[in-house]
Scaffold this motif. Structure first.
Motif, PDB file in Angstrom:
ATOM      1  N   PHE A  50       0.892  -1.234  -0.159  1.00 29.38           N
ATOM      2  CA  PHE A  50      -0.056  -0.146   0.012  1.00 29.38           C
ATOM      3  C   PHE A  50       0.890   1.312   0.206  1.00 29.38           C
ATOM      4  N   GLN A  51       0.769   2.175  -1.021  1.00 29.31           N
ATOM      5  CA  GLN A  51       1.550   3.166  -1.312  1.00 29.31           C
ATOM      6  C   GLN A  51       0.647   4.465  -1.350  1.00 29.31           C
ATOM      7  N   ARG A  52       0.965   5.399  -0.418  1.00 28.23           N
ATOM      8  CA  ARG A  52       0.345   6.713  -0.373  1.00 28.23           C
ATOM      9  C   ARG A  52       0.607   7.435  -1.616  1.00 28.23           C
ATOM     10  N   VAL A  53      -0.428   8.091  -2.273  1.00 21.47           N
ATOM     11  CA  VAL A  53      -0.422   9.140  -3.101  1.00 21.47           C
ATOM     12  C   VAL A  53      -1.291  10.107  -2.775  1.00 21.47           C
ATOM     13  N   PRO A  54      -1.166  11.244  -3.504  1.00 21.75           N
ATOM     14  CA  PRO A  54      -1.848  12.566  -3.208  1.00 21.75           C
ATOM     15  C   PRO A  54      -3.383  12.619  -3.776  1.00 21.75           C
TER      16      PRO A  54
END
Length: 114
Positions: A50-54
């Motif tokens: 899970f990768q944070r994206v804006p």
């Protein structure tokens, strides 16, 4: 030559919380590599990260996971208890039963019968 799936990555707003949801669903332990990246290594399955994206999720997934369950209804109820949301009712067709759900950030997945 062939490629091997080593990781399936979901873009999201809250990596740590989503990793904990999927760890409860698939088994394994949620690992926070950084505030921007968390993952779970479920037994017998590729790593799910899970990768944070804006930007927020704006459209239907182009990819989803089908998870095999002996009892689709019981699995769906259990997932809802973990924070998932049903999408429509359970469907029965020539291939068996399936139920579409969304994880806490709206990513779709399905429970399917064998």
């Amino acid at each position: 030559m062939r490629a091997v799936v080593s990781e399936i990555v979901f873009d999201c707003a809250g990596p740590a919380a989503l990793a904990r949801f999927w760890a409860a669903l698939l088994g394994g332990e949620a690992v926070d590599r950084s505030p921007e990246w968390s993952y779970v290594d479920p037994p017998g399955f590729a790593r799910v990260a899970f990768q944070r994206v804006p930007e927020g999720k704006a459209v239907k997934n182009r990819l989803h996971l089908d998870l095999e369950a002996g009892d689709v209804e019981a699995a769906a109820q259990w997932a809802v208890g973990l924070g998932a949301e049903r999408v429509g009712g359970m469907v029965t067709d020539d291939h068996g039963d399936f139920q579409v759900l969304r994880d806490p950030e709206g990513n779709e997945f399905c429970f399917v019968s064998g």
